[in-house]
Enzyme design. Structure first.
Site, PDB file in Angstrom:
ATOM      1  N   PRO A   2       0.808  -1.191   0.000  1.00 44.94           N
ATOM      2  CA  PRO A   2       0.000   0.000   0.000  1.00 44.94           C
ATOM      3  C   PRO A   2       0.847   1.249   0.000  1.00 44.94           C
ATOM      4  CG  PRO A   2      -0.113  -1.204   2.075  1.00 44.94           C
ATOM      5  CD  PRO A   2       1.077  -1.634   1.346  1.00 44.94           C
ATOM      6  N   GLU A   3       0.430   2.205  -0.755  1.00 45.75           N
ATOM      7  CA  GLU A   3       1.011   3.522  -0.739  1.00 45.75           C
ATOM      8  C   GLU A   3      -0.053   4.449  -0.151  1.00 45.75           C
ATOM      9  OE1 GLU A   3       2.957   4.512  -4.416  1.00 45.75           O
ATOM     10  OE2 GLU A   3       3.225   2.423  -4.945  1.00 45.75           O
ATOM     11  N   HIS A  93      -3.562 -15.686   7.455  1.00 44.41           N
ATOM     12  CA  HIS A  93      -2.603 -14.622   7.768  1.00 44.41           C
ATOM     13  C   HIS A  93      -3.203 -13.469   8.567  1.00 44.41           C
ATOM     14  CE1 HIS A  93       0.482 -16.614   5.462  1.00 44.41           C
ATOM     15  NE2 HIS A  93      -0.373 -16.745   4.472  1.00 44.41           N
ATOM     16  N   ARG A 112       3.225 -11.308   4.187  1.00 45.65           N
ATOM     17  CA  ARG A 112       4.690 -11.318   4.306  1.00 45.65           C
ATOM     18  C   ARG A 112       5.214 -10.827   5.650  1.00 45.65           C
ATOM     19  NH1 ARG A 112       6.879  -8.838  -1.252  1.00 45.65           N
ATOM     20  NH2 ARG A 112       8.880  -9.484  -0.440  1.00 45.65           N
ATOM     21  N   ARG A 156      21.953  17.292  -4.239  1.00 48.88           N
ATOM     22  CA  ARG A 156      21.732  15.855  -4.057  1.00 48.88           C
ATOM     23  C   ARG A 156      21.975  15.138  -5.370  1.00 48.88           C
ATOM     24  NH1 ARG A 156      18.448  14.460   0.261  1.00 48.88           N
ATOM     25  NH2 ARG A 156      18.998  12.350  -0.336  1.00 48.88           N
TER      26      ARG A 156
END
Length: 275
Positions: A2-3, A93, A112, A156
């Site tokens: 998920p973002e 899970h 996971r 950067r």
DNA sequence: AGACACCCCTGAGAGC
DNA sequence: TGCTCTCAGGGGTGTC
């Protein structure tokens, strides 16, 4: 998984059903997720407390409780929050289960086990999880501007895509939306961040906002296992223009989409459209 | 300081 | 069918 848009979708879903409810008990079926689970601390902080609000910060969900307590949920790659009747059978899970008043069950499912659950005190910054303390500005708020991005990128050498993925630069952008927003901004993911002009930084910010808002509207992205609180899949995957499309034709110019690897993560871009 | 590689873990899909 | 290999949306740690 998920973002930001997925976390936002989940936070909204939880908010709708959880605010005003009481946490009755917390049980865990595994000793650890990404880190060992501190079940005692979770229980002391949350059991008997009422849910006051459900918020999102970057990709994380924050359940605010009475007494200024809070629970931080980081979903990791495969984490999901599900809300269901307490008698519903557990999935393989479903690792952490919150018994909630009204015979509800909030379940943290995470194939996971890269997710994290932490309890902290909202009004004591010292108690916050390290991740929260160092998080960059919210991409949909004013703090994330072209000027801000221009300033933090000076000198950067890091690739702009890598910088955008760093949660200290800006909170909530993940691997899918990083490719998508750079495609829309016509900027190559490998460009050295420090060499971007102010106008390019502005374009990145603008496209970041657009793509995240569209994705929130669509209820998030589904690649394989993303689900909302009700188990429904997001629809944004149908709108992805570049992610996962290596070898296919760019919808804007017909050129061939490329896949490269940057700091171990897949990046997709169009060598013609993106400069 | 900053830029990487590597690791945590399970499952899906490809290729043989 | 079943093996082996690669890959997957995140982020913390250690090393140069």
């Amino acid at each position: 998984m998920p973002e930001l848009p997925e976390a936002e979708t989940i936070a909204r879903g939880l908010r709708r059903y959880l605010v005003g409810k009481k946490i009755l008990q917390i049980t865990a079926r595994v000793p650890s997720l990404r880190r060992p689970l501190n079940l005692i601390k979770l229980r002391t902080g949350a059991v008997g407390k009422k849910v006051v609000a459900v918020n999102r910060r970057g990709k994380a969900i924050i359940i605010e409780l009475s007494g200024k307590r809070a629970i931080l949920i980081q979903l990791g790659m495969t984490g999901a929050c599900k809300l269901c009747p307490e008698q519903e059978a557990l999935n393989k899970h479903d690792h952490v289960i919150f018994a909630v008043s009204g015979k509800l069950s909030l379940r943290f499912e995470d194939i996971r086990r890269f997710g994290m659950l932490e309890s902290f005190q909202l009004d004591e910054e010292a108690s916050w999880p390290e991740f929260l303390k160092t998080l960059g500005p919210e991409p949909l708020e004013k703090g994330f501007s072209g000027e801000y991005l221009h300033t933090i990128t000076r000198k950067r050498k890091t690739a702009i895509k890598t910088l955008l993925l760093n949660q200290r630069s800006v909170a909530g952008i993940g691997n899918i939306y990083a490719s998508e927003l750079l495609f829309r901004a016509h900027i190559r993911p490998g460009r050295a961040a420090g060499r971007l002009k102010l106008a390019e930084c502005e374009k990145i910010v603008e496209q970041t906002r657009k793509v995240l808002k569209e994705a929130i509207k669509a209820g998030g992205t589904t690649i394989s296992d993303y689900k909302g609180v009700d188990g429904n899949a997001g629809k944004f995957d149908r709108k992805l223009r570049i992610y996962g499309k290596a070898g296919k034709a760019c919808e804007a110019c017909g050129g061939t989409i490329k896949r490269i690897v940057q700091t171990g993560r897949a990046t997709f871009y169009c060598p013609v459209c993106q400069k």
